[in-house]
Design a protein around this motif. Structure first.
Motif, short mmCIF file in Angstrom:
data_model
loop_
_atom_site.label_atom_id
_atom_site.label_comp_id
_atom_site.label_asym_id
_atom_site.label_seq_id
_atom_site.Cartn_x
_atom_site.Cartn_y
_atom_site.Cartn_z
N ILE A 35 14.57 -0.55 -4.31
CA ILE A 35 13.17 -0.48 -4.02
C ILE A 35 12.69 -0.60 -2.64
O ILE A 35 11.82 -0.42 -1.98
CB ILE A 35 12.01 -1.26 -4.89
CG1 ILE A 35 12.35 -2.59 -5.01
CG2 ILE A 35 11.98 -0.79 -6.32
CD1 ILE A 35 10.99 -3.63 -5.18
N MET A 42 10.49 7.36 -4.56
CA MET A 42 10.33 7.73 -5.68
C MET A 42 9.90 6.44 -6.65
O MET A 42 10.61 6.02 -7.28
CB MET A 42 11.68 7.92 -6.14
CG MET A 42 12.36 9.32 -5.83
SD MET A 42 11.56 10.92 -6.34
CE MET A 42 12.64 10.80 -8.00
N PRO A 43 8.48 6.22 -6.44
CA PRO A 43 8.11 5.06 -7.09
C PRO A 43 8.02 5.24 -8.54
O PRO A 43 8.02 6.39 -9.05
CB PRO A 43 6.56 4.91 -6.72
CG PRO A 43 6.17 6.21 -5.87
CD PRO A 43 7.37 7.02 -5.39
N PRO A 44 8.20 4.32 -9.41
CA PRO A 44 8.03 2.94 -9.19
C PRO A 44 9.48 1.96 -8.55
O PRO A 44 9.40 1.27 -7.90
CB PRO A 44 7.53 2.06 -10.12
CG PRO A 44 7.85 2.96 -11.39
CD PRO A 44 8.13 4.39 -10.75
N MET A 45 10.45 2.91 -9.06
CA MET A 45 11.70 2.10 -8.74
C MET A 45 12.62 2.73 -7.95
O MET A 45 13.95 2.36 -7.72
CB MET A 45 12.30 2.09 -10.34
CG MET A 45 12.14 0.69 -10.99
SD MET A 45 12.86 0.46 -12.61
CE MET A 45 14.37 1.30 -12.64
N MET A 47 14.52 5.32 -8.63
CA MET A 47 15.54 6.00 -9.15
C MET A 47 15.45 7.26 -8.83
O MET A 47 14.72 7.96 -8.79
CB MET A 47 15.48 5.65 -10.59
CG MET A 47 15.97 4.30 -11.23
SD MET A 47 17.81 4.16 -11.22
CE MET A 47 18.37 4.76 -12.55
N HIS B 19 8.18 9.42 -11.47
CA HIS B 19 7.56 9.98 -9.99
C HIS B 19 7.08 11.30 -10.36
O HIS B 19 6.01 11.59 -9.93
CB HIS B 19 8.53 9.79 -8.99
CG HIS B 19 7.96 10.27 -7.61
ND1 HIS B 19 6.71 9.71 -7.36
CD2 HIS B 19 8.40 11.12 -6.83
CE1 HIS B 19 6.48 10.10 -6.03
NE2 HIS B 19 7.44 11.40 -5.77
N TYR C 74 10.33 -6.52 -6.97
CA TYR C 74 9.24 -6.04 -5.99
C TYR C 74 8.50 -7.58 -5.27
O TYR C 74 8.38 -8.63 -5.75
CB TYR C 74 8.23 -5.38 -7.18
CG TYR C 74 8.60 -4.29 -7.54
CD1 TYR C 74 8.43 -3.05 -6.92
CD2 TYR C 74 9.40 -4.67 -8.60
CE1 TYR C 74 8.92 -1.72 -7.56
CE2 TYR C 74 9.87 -3.15 -9.12
CZ TYR C 74 9.59 -2.09 -8.76
OH TYR C 74 10.10 -1.06 -9.35
N ARG C 80 3.39 -0.30 -6.58
CA ARG C 80 4.10 0.02 -7.55
C ARG C 80 4.29 -0.78 -8.89
O ARG C 80 4.91 0.04 -9.80
CB ARG C 80 5.73 0.40 -6.97
CG ARG C 80 5.73 1.21 -5.77
CD ARG C 80 7.09 1.39 -5.02
NE ARG C 80 7.59 -0.02 -4.33
CZ ARG C 80 8.70 0.20 -3.42
NH1 ARG C 80 9.42 1.12 -3.34
NH2 ARG C 80 8.85 -1.20 -2.83
#
Lengths: 145, 407, 138
Positions: A35, A42-45, A47, B19, C74, C80
């Protein structure tokens, strides 16, 4: 020493490993690497498809994508680990450890490394917890720093 | 108003598709949300639900569904998705869909994804969820009024229908080429039949893959995805506006199965990974057999699929099977029947499992004109589907009907 | 940045008399260059990795066995993972469940500090078929 924890996002295991002088290898560290990469959005991670494809190193294409993605994240950490603590039947494994098939594969990958492994049981009462902490302490103190 | 779509999912983040899901939702004015639950709720919900999966994320999905069912969390629609090829998740996904339908009035759609999922694949589904929520009154419309046109720009064919005072007065179709040129051609033809000019039209509705392009070109009053538009067209054509029904549309590129209650869709599935389960496969079959697609149905009606088994799930291998069967001297009739049976079987296995079939079954779309396919669907489902007149015009009829709601 | 930033989640054991507010004030009193955010379970501490570790070290010294910690991927308030954006994320349930476990772990740590050893409890295996048959026949 680097100690892989399973469940890899466990607060209790992370704390115990650190408390007794070792470096826990956790999901949080791996996720932070992703992150904090500002080049990917490419939220949230963060990946990416490439990450999931990298998971093919651990499982074939007939294995669901979520498992391959998880293994792509944990696999390199397991390869880096000097030891591991595994809590069997942890009932609280949500989030990144929410997939039982991934978790089974994770345990298998750890076993294949032939590193020192401590299996602990999820403590359901004070006596269990005492045994859990003391055996973890003995295990961790027995590892060279 | 932002539509809140509750997401009950497992594996989306680790498959790198979360996403894409959120992007698709955002592009149709919706937002993905996660119903709030606590750790204690999870155990209670799983006990109450009665299915105890090993994976905790699936337990969390159950708790989130329970939170929606109990009205503790406010959402407008539900999106249930899990990894493709995960058996445990597939069981939970389907049972949760039933649970949501039994316990709420929320529209729900299920999906199983691979890491290759991209936002455009989700767009039509998300748009349909949003339409069902935000255009309830429009979807309840049963009669067409005024003078309107519907244009359906599909992957294989483009159709136009002119309607006046709840009657079809002009209709035409052609194979899809350039989106605007094909639409212009069929619209002109339909208007000629109806004896009207473009300026006479009070409203135009567009649907199908080319809906946005056509909507802009004709300044259409209605630009709407084909799931809701087709289901309205189907119930109107079949005169089944009241009660329950299942609309089955085996399309050129993807298949749709939609359940409706009083003409309003509430659950749908749309699949399009494999051409072996689409109208395209039947087109390829007809071409290989050197017969017109119109003749494939009657041929299949005379044949018996049991005499020429096709055990393939892919259009390429399917055609290979077909060639082998023909080479072995099987009759055209039996091979045509086998091709129809293969498509019907795959639609049943891959798609109809994702919804609960309600009766009657209304089969529509261009492929519903292939009588052999309708027979095959009937055999597999144990009930012969109703094929309404002009069944290939559902999208265009739906467009004309719904666009009259803007007059 | 990953080498630099560390966000720590500090969770107070349910058995402890310490409140999140007290914990936060005591970290502020250390006068270290870290951001501290009070939460329902304790607090989040964020800053340069070495400084955060110093803070943690002092917290562990002061509140031995009462405060537990793990890294958080985070940064604090990251949209996010923010609850206000989407609702609770899966990790929330896990934290809740682990929080409930902490009083037992605290007890275990106290026992370890006293030098107690592991008590071997006999493991119950499945009842043997022969014994079961014998009971049925009796």
């Amino acid at each position: 020493m680097k100690v892989f924890i399973d469940p890899p996002n466990s607060l209790v295991l992370f704390d115990i490993v650190e408390r007794f002088g070792h470096e826990p290898l956790s999901a949080m560290a791996a996720i932070q690497e992703k992150i904090d990469n500002l080049e990917i959005d490419m939220p949230p991670m963060n990946m990416t498809l490439d990450d999931v494809v990298r998971g093919l190193k651990y499982a074939g294409v007939e294995v669901p994508s979520g498992i391959r993605g998880r293994l792509a994240m944990w696999g390199p950490m397991i390869e880096e680990a000097d030891a591991a603590i595994i809590m069997d039947d942890a009932p609280y494994s949500f989030g990144c450890v929410g997939c039982e098939r991934s978790n089974e594969m994770l345990k298998y990958l750890i076993k294949k490394r032939n590193i020192p492994i401590l299996h602990v049981v999820y403590p359901s009462d004070e006596e269990d917890a005492k045994n859990f902490v003391i055996s973890a302490k003995e295990f961790l103190e027995g590892l060279s720093k | 108003m932002t539509i809140k779509i509750a997401e009950l999912s497992c594996g989306t983040e680790y498959s790198s598709v979360q996403h894409e899901i959120e992007k698709a939702a955002l592009s149709v004015g919706a937002k993905m949300v996660y119903p709030d639950v606590s750790a204690d709720d999870v155990d209670d919900a799983v006990k109450r639900f009665g299915f105890n999966p090993r994976s905790n994320q699936l337990k969390l999905m159950i708790a989130r569904a329970t939170s929606l069912a109990d009205g503790k969390y406010d959402a407008d629609a539900v999106f249930i998705c899990t990894c493709f090829r995960c058996a445990e998740a597939a069981l939970v996904r389907n049972e949760l869909r039933r649970f949501i339908q039994d316990n709420t009035n929320l529209p729900v759609v299920t999906y199983s994804f691979t890491e290759r999922l991209k936002a455009p694949q989700m767009l039509t589904r998300m748009e349909a969820l949003v339409t069902i929520v935000s255009r309830k009154e429009l979807l309840a419309r049963e009669r067409q009024t005024g003078l309107t046109a519907g244009l359906d720009s599909g992957s294989s064919t483009t159709k136009a229908v002119i309607m006046q005072d709840n009657k079809i007065i002009g209709k035409a179709w052609t194979t899809s080429g350039n989106v605007i040129e094909s639409a212009d051609q069929v619209l002109m033809e339909a208007m000629k039949q109806a004896g009207i000019e473009l300026k006479d039209l009070e409203a135009i509705g567009t649907t199908g893959y080319g809906r946005y392009t056509l909507g802009k070109h004709y300044n259409a009053k209605l630009v709407q995805e084909e799931l809701t538009v087709n289901s309205k067209g189907a119930v109107w054509l079949a005169n089944k506006q009241r009660g329950e029904a299942t609309i089955l549309d085996i399309g050129g590129m993807d298949n749709k199965a939609i359940t409706v209650r009083d003409g309003v869709p509430d659950n749908f599935t749309m699949g399009g990974i494999c051409a072996g389960a689409s109208g395209r496969f039947l087109e390829m079959t007809a071409k290989r057999m050197k017969v017109d697609i119109e003749d494939l149905g009657p041929l299949a009606m005379k044949g018996d699929w049991r005499n020429a088994k096709m055990n393939s799930y892919c259009s390429i291998f399917g055609i290979q099977d077909l060639v082998t069967q023909l080479g072995e001297g099987k009759t055209f009739e039996d091979v045509a029947a086998a091709a129809c049976h293969s498509v019907a079987e795959q639609v049943y296995e891959q798609q109809l499992q994702e919804i609960d079939i309600r009766h009657p079954i209304i089969q529509v779309g261009g492929t519903s004109l292939i009588s052999g396919l309708v027979k095959a669907v009937g055999e597999i489902l144990g009930e012969l589907p109703i094929v309404p007149p002009d069944s290939q015009y559902i999208g265009a009829v739906g467009g004309a009907l719904l666009s009259s709601g803007f007059l | 940045m990953s080498e630099e930033r560390e966000t720590r989640l500090l969770m107070i054991s349910p058995n402890s008399m310490l409140t999140p507010d007290q914990l936060v004030r005591s970290i502020h009193a250390m006068n270290k260059e870290v951001k501290v955010k009070e939460t329902c379970y304790g607090c989040l501490v964020e800053g340069r990795r070495d400084i955060v570790k110093e803070v943690l070290c002092q917290v562990r010294k002061k509140y031995t066995n009462e405060v537990f910690s793990k890294r958080r991927a985070y940064p604090a308030g990251d949209p996010r993972r923010c609850r206000a954006q989407h609702g609770t994320r899966p990790g929330y349930c896990q934290l809740e469940a682990e929080w409930a476990l902490l009083s037992n772990v605290q007890y275990g740590l106290e026992c370890a500090d006293r030098g107690e050893t592991v008590e071997q409890t006999p493991v119950k295996g499945p009842f043997s078929v022969r014994d079961f048959k014998r009971i049925c026949e009796e």
